[in-house]
Motif scaffolding. Structure first.
Motif, short mmCIF file in Angstrom:
data_model
loop_
_atom_site.label_atom_id
_atom_site.label_comp_id
_atom_site.label_asym_id
_atom_site.label_seq_id
_atom_site.Cartn_x
_atom_site.Cartn_y
_atom_site.Cartn_z
N GLY A 284 1.30 -1.45 0.11
CA GLY A 284 -0.17 0.05 0.04
C GLY A 284 0.41 1.27 0.02
N MET A 285 0.20 2.07 -0.98
CA MET A 285 0.36 3.78 -0.51
C MET A 285 0.25 4.79 0.68
N ALA A 286 1.25 5.35 0.86
CA ALA A 286 1.10 6.82 2.26
C ALA A 286 0.08 7.55 1.27
N GLN A 287 0.54 7.96 0.09
CA GLN A 287 0.32 8.95 -0.65
C GLN A 287 -0.69 8.16 -2.08
N ALA A 288 -1.02 8.56 -3.29
CA ALA A 288 -1.29 8.23 -4.67
C ALA A 288 -0.47 7.98 -5.49
N GLY A 289 1.08 8.64 -5.41
CA GLY A 289 2.35 8.42 -5.88
C GLY A 289 3.09 9.78 -5.08
N PRO A 290 4.95 9.45 -5.68
CA PRO A 290 5.44 10.33 -5.31
C PRO A 290 5.71 11.58 -5.42
N PRO A 291 6.71 12.42 -4.25
CA PRO A 291 6.21 13.36 -5.20
C PRO A 291 6.65 13.96 -7.05
N PRO A 292 6.29 14.51 -6.82
CA PRO A 292 7.45 15.09 -8.36
C PRO A 292 9.39 14.94 -7.93
N GLY A 293 9.82 14.45 -8.96
CA GLY A 293 11.18 14.22 -8.45
C GLY A 293 11.50 12.88 -7.81
N ALA A 294 11.23 12.49 -6.99
CA ALA A 294 11.20 11.66 -5.55
C ALA A 294 11.94 10.35 -6.61
N ASP A 295 12.91 9.71 -6.01
CA ASP A 295 13.20 8.57 -6.12
C ASP A 295 12.26 7.77 -6.06
N PRO A 296 11.19 6.86 -7.17
CA PRO A 296 10.74 5.55 -7.43
C PRO A 296 10.21 4.68 -6.47
N GLN A 297 12.32 4.06 -5.85
CA GLN A 297 12.30 3.02 -5.66
C GLN A 297 11.58 3.90 -3.88
N LEU A 298 13.11 4.64 -3.57
CA LEU A 298 12.40 4.96 -2.09
C LEU A 298 10.86 5.76 -1.80
N TRP A 299 10.70 6.15 -2.10
CA TRP A 299 9.08 6.20 -2.72
C TRP A 299 8.65 5.06 -2.09
N THR A 300 8.53 3.61 -2.49
CA THR A 300 8.19 2.78 -2.26
C THR A 300 8.31 2.24 -0.61
N TRP A 301 10.10 2.39 -0.75
CA TRP A 301 10.15 1.93 0.74
C TRP A 301 9.30 2.88 2.06
N PHE A 302 9.40 3.75 1.77
CA PHE A 302 8.91 4.72 2.30
C PHE A 302 7.61 4.89 2.90
N ALA A 303 6.47 4.00 2.00
CA ALA A 303 5.25 3.49 2.22
C ALA A 303 5.18 2.86 2.30
N ALA A 304 5.94 1.88 2.97
CA ALA A 304 6.16 0.30 2.82
C ALA A 304 6.62 0.28 4.47
N VAL A 305 7.30 1.36 4.61
CA VAL A 305 7.16 1.77 6.21
C VAL A 305 6.21 1.76 7.03
N ASP A 306 6.14 3.58 6.01
CA ASP A 306 4.76 4.11 7.28
C ASP A 306 3.20 2.93 6.59
N THR A 307 3.14 2.11 8.13
CA THR A 307 2.55 1.42 8.13
C THR A 307 0.95 1.39 8.34
N ASP A 308 0.85 2.87 8.65
CA ASP A 308 -0.18 3.88 9.38
C ASP A 308 -0.36 4.46 8.67
N ARG A 309 -0.12 4.74 7.64
CA ARG A 309 -0.32 5.90 6.62
C ARG A 309 -0.49 6.92 5.78
N SER A 310 -0.14 7.48 7.48
CA SER A 310 0.32 8.95 8.43
C SER A 310 0.31 9.45 7.51
#
Length: 203
Positions: A20-46
């Motif tokens: 699951g993702m905390a948001q619909a997609g990564p911010p502009p210019g963000a590293d997609p892989q880092l965003w995926t890891w961030f979203a995975a760690v953000d378990t409560d989707r805050s």
């Protein structure tokens, strides 16, 4: 499936990563892989990561979780807005910091044991500019050892997370001492209250 970034530390943990993702997609210019890891760690989707969420995600090379005190130390360093959590941009800084420390750890873990022994610790601190006495090196190793030292056999080594914590604390304490050592002679004269205020004010 849990993700292990390298032999010495990375992101992963019991139960693995959620898709699951905390948001619909990564911010502009963000590293997609880092965003995926961030979203995975953000378990409560805050949209931000707490110390507990980060602790669950960070692992050593032996698959042991990061020490919570180390996690809190890292959080304090990268929680720029002092919100008590880290957002995506702060997470990116933390990620790079850990990657840099992994390279340092690999360099000094010469026997590839996955831990830092006393000689490796001495060499590392000396390279960083901290020429500490043998008793002090022993004290640091015992304090940050991955397990409690027994009366028999060598002192346990220091895992990646505790190595980072030890080095950061030594840097902070050394900086605090240098601020008090106004004449740069290696000695300071301060009251007990001043000393306690200096040490207790460190993160």
């Amino acid at each position: 499936m849990a993700y292990q970034n390298s032999q010495y530390g990375g992101y992963g943990g019991p139960g693995g990563f959620s898709s699951g993702m905390a948001q619909a997609g990564p911010p502009p210019g963000a590293d997609p892989q880092l965003w995926t890891w961030f979203a995975a760690v953000d378990t409560d989707r805050s949209g931000a990561i707490s110390a507990i969420e980060l602790e669950r995600a960070l692992i050593n090379g032996d698959w042991t979780p990061f020490d919570l005190d180390t996690v809190k130390l890292l959080m304090g360093m990268f929680d720029v807005d002092r919100s008590g959590t880290i957002g995506f941009n702060e997470f990116c800084g933390l990620w790079k910091y850990i990657k840099d420390w992994q390279n340092v750890f690999r360099h000094f873990d010469r026997d590839r044991s996955g831990t830092i022994d006393r000689n490796e610790l001495r060499d590392a601190l000396s390279r960083f500019g901290y020429n500490l006495s043998p008793p002090l090196i022993k004290l640091i190793q015992v304090k940050y050892a991955s397990t409690v030292a027994s009366h028999y056999g060598p002192t346990p080594g220091i895992t990646f997370d505790r190595f980072v914590r030890a080095c950061v604390v030594i840097k902070q304490l050394s900086g605090a001492f240098q601020n008090l050592d106004t004449d740069n002679d290696g000695w300071v004269q301060i009251s007990y209250d001043q000393f306690m205020q200096t040490v207790l004010s460190l993160p």
